[in-house]
Design a protein around this motif. Structure first.
Motif, PDB file in Angstrom:
ATOM      1  N   ILE A   1      40.259  30.417   2.140  1.00 44.22           N
ATOM      2  CA  ILE A   1      38.947  30.095   2.721  1.00 44.22           C
ATOM      3  C   ILE A   1      39.127  29.329   4.031  1.00 44.22           C
ATOM      4  CG2 ILE A   1      36.824  28.735   2.363  1.00 44.22           C
ATOM      5  CD1 ILE A   1      36.857  31.354   0.781  1.00 44.22           C
ATOM      6  N   TRP A   2      40.124  28.442   4.092  1.00 45.57           N
ATOM      7  CA  TRP A   2      40.384  27.718   5.338  1.00 45.57           C
ATOM      8  C   TRP A   2      40.658  28.719   6.472  1.00 45.57           C
ATOM      9  CZ3 TRP A   2      40.078  23.135   7.703  1.00 45.57           C
ATOM     10  CH2 TRP A   2      40.818  22.948   8.869  1.00 45.57           C
TER      11      TRP A   2
ATOM     12  N   PRO B   1      37.685  26.541  16.565  1.00 46.58           N
ATOM     13  CA  PRO B   1      38.301  25.370  15.933  1.00 46.58           C
ATOM     14  C   PRO B   1      37.530  24.880  14.691  1.00 46.58           C
ATOM     15  CG  PRO B   1      37.036  24.719  17.858  1.00 46.58           C
ATOM     16  CD  PRO B   1      36.900  26.215  17.756  1.00 46.58           C
ATOM     17  N   ILE B   2      36.371  25.529  14.430  1.00 43.83           N
ATOM     18  CA  ILE B   2      35.530  25.050  13.316  1.00 43.83           C
ATOM     19  C   ILE B   2      35.839  25.849  12.053  1.00 43.83           C
ATOM     20  CG2 ILE B   2      33.130  24.748  12.545  1.00 43.83           C
ATOM     21  CD1 ILE B   2      32.387  24.658  15.525  1.00 43.83           C
ATOM     22  N   HIS B   3      35.842  25.161  10.895  1.00 45.32           N
ATOM     23  CA  HIS B   3      36.106  25.834   9.625  1.00 45.32           C
ATOM     24  C   HIS B   3      34.904  25.683   8.698  1.00 45.32           C
ATOM     25  CE1 HIS B   3      40.459  26.703  10.153  1.00 45.32           C
ATOM     26  NE2 HIS B   3      40.258  25.841  11.131  1.00 45.32           N
TER      27      HIS B   3
ATOM     28  N   ARG C   1      38.802  21.033   1.914  1.00 46.67           N
ATOM     29  CA  ARG C   1      39.070  19.780   2.652  1.00 46.67           C
ATOM     30  C   ARG C   1      40.404  19.176   2.212  1.00 46.67           C
ATOM     31  NH1 ARG C   1      32.890  17.841   2.224  1.00 46.67           N
ATOM     32  NH2 ARG C   1      32.225  18.689   4.227  1.00 46.67           N
ATOM     33  N   ALA C   2      40.625  19.132   0.897  1.00 51.74           N
ATOM     34  CA  ALA C   2      41.864  18.529   0.379  1.00 51.74           C
ATOM     35  C   ALA C   2      43.076  19.347   0.822  1.00 51.74           C
ATOM     36  CB  ALA C   2      41.809  18.452  -1.147  1.00 51.74           C
TER      37      ALA C   2
ATOM     38  N   ARG D   1      41.025  18.830   8.784  1.00 58.28           N
ATOM     39  CA  ARG D   1      40.297  18.147   7.725  1.00 58.28           C
ATOM     40  C   ARG D   1      38.821  18.518   7.723  1.00 58.28           C
ATOM     41  NH1 ARG D   1      41.164  11.828   6.223  1.00 58.28           N
ATOM     42  NH2 ARG D   1      40.072  11.910   4.251  1.00 58.28           N
ATOM     43  N   PHE D   2      38.276  18.802   8.905  1.00 61.42           N
ATOM     44  CA  PHE D   2      36.835  18.923   9.047  1.00 61.42           C
ATOM     45  C   PHE D   2      36.363  20.303   8.586  1.00 61.42           C
ATOM     46  CE2 PHE D   2      32.867  19.057  11.615  1.00 61.42           C
ATOM     47  CZ  PHE D   2      32.263  17.985  10.991  1.00 61.42           C
ATOM     48  N   VAL D   3      35.521  20.325   7.548  1.00 59.14           N
ATOM     49  CA  VAL D   3      35.040  21.585   6.969  1.00 59.14           C
ATOM     50  C   VAL D   3      33.521  21.508   6.837  1.00 59.14           C
ATOM     51  CG1 VAL D   3      35.116  23.078   4.925  1.00 59.14           C
ATOM     52  CG2 VAL D   3      37.199  21.907   5.680  1.00 59.14           C
TER      53      VAL D   3
END
Ligand SMILES: NC(=O)c1ccc[n+]([C@@H]2O[C@H](COP(=O)([O-])OP(=O)(O)OC[C@H]3O[C@@H](n4cnc5c(N)ncnc54)[C@H](OP(=O)(O)O)[C@@H]3O)[C@@H](O)[C@H]2O)c1
Length: 245
Positions: free
Chosen positions: A134-135, A142-144, A191-192, A201-203
């Motif tokens: 999913i990541w 740059p956005i997830h 996120r983890a 880290r930013f989701v």
């Protein structure tokens, strides 16, 4: 036993291959990278000569229609008339079959049931590796993004062992579903994963549309009370994969 593993180079199939080899079985891997095309049927009948069971852990690619893919794979396997076919499906794929991947899994189950081969179908939940998928898939620049989903992810090595257990046990039709030990939030898993693996880290959570998105959010894709459970939690898997964090 002689066990053939369709998709034996994939996430689940490679684990089933390892387990079957560790238990002393003769293993035949069916994959394009091994010269066997399960969709066209090229090389399948010859590769299945003398097998006692076939595990279907194949998976469609981005360019495949999942329904056509899985129906073709089952047809190719059935042409060889193996004594037992074990199918790896997805928990509650029938509850969100407006989603092409789930429609494909349902078509795979139906094709196995109608193949004339003695079969076992087991549905499993998402693998822990789903967070990494999913990541990658949810990246827009740059956005997830991650879908909001209640899931009970399972260790793929435990799925591999379950597939081999079922191949050894002989045909039972529909076997119990198999899920992980506890419910998780997919967004928090992503996120983890991003934090532990050091990729970011930013989701941003998003709602998927249609009955699939609703099923994800409402927990309709969680295993039912009579499912069997693996032992390794997502946090344990993450700690094993990224021990430095
Ligand atoms: N990922 C999950 O969270 C999850 C959860 C539950 C169930 N499932 C289901 O379990 C199955 C396996 O998933 P996975 O994630 O392990 O799949 P995967 O890693 O994508 O592996 C797919 C396998 O299929 C083989 N394959 C693809 N097209 C082929 C073709 N035309 N002929 C022969 N082999 C072919 C690939 O080998 P080559 O590329 O070498 O051909 C590979 O071994 C899928 O059907 C999936 O829907 C997945």
């Amino acid at each position: 036993m002689k066990i053939a593993i369709a998709g034996g180079t994939g996430q689940a199939g490679s684990q089933a291959t390892l387990v079957a080899q560790e238990r002393g079985h003769e293993v035949v891997v069916l994959a394009r990278s091994r010269g066997v095309n399960l969709v066209s049927g090229e090389g399948v009948v010859a590769a299945l000569e003398g097998v006692d069971a076939v595990i279907d852990a194949s998976g469609s690619g981005a360019k495949d229609d999942p329904t056509l893919f899985h129906e073709s794979v089952i047809r190719s396997i059935a042409n060889a008339k193996p004594p037992h076919l074990v199918v790896l499906s997805i928990v509650n794929c029938d509850k969100a079959s407006d989603y092409p991947l789930y429609a494909g899994k349902l078509a795979q189950e139906r094709a196995a049931e109608q193949s004339g081969i003695a079969y076992t179908i087991t549905r499993t939940t998402q693998f822990h590796e789903f967070a990494a998928q999913i990541w990658r898939m949810g990246a827009v620049g740059p956005i997830h993004f991650s879908p909001r989903m209640r899931t009970q992810p399972v260790a793929v090595r435990e799925v591999g062992a379950r597939l081999v257990d079922l191949a050894e046990a002989g045909p039972v039709g529909r076997a119990a579903d198999f899920g992980g030990p506890q419910e998780e939030s997919l967004v928090e898993m992503v996120r983890a994963y991003a934090k532990a693996s050091g990729v970011g880290r930013f989701v941003i959570p998003v709602n998927m549309g249609g009955s699939f998105g609703k099923a994800q959010r409402d927990g309709l894709l969680l295993p039912t009370a009579d499912a069997l459970h693996g032992f390794e939690t997502f946090a344990e898997w993450l700690g094993r994969k990224y021990p430095q964090n």
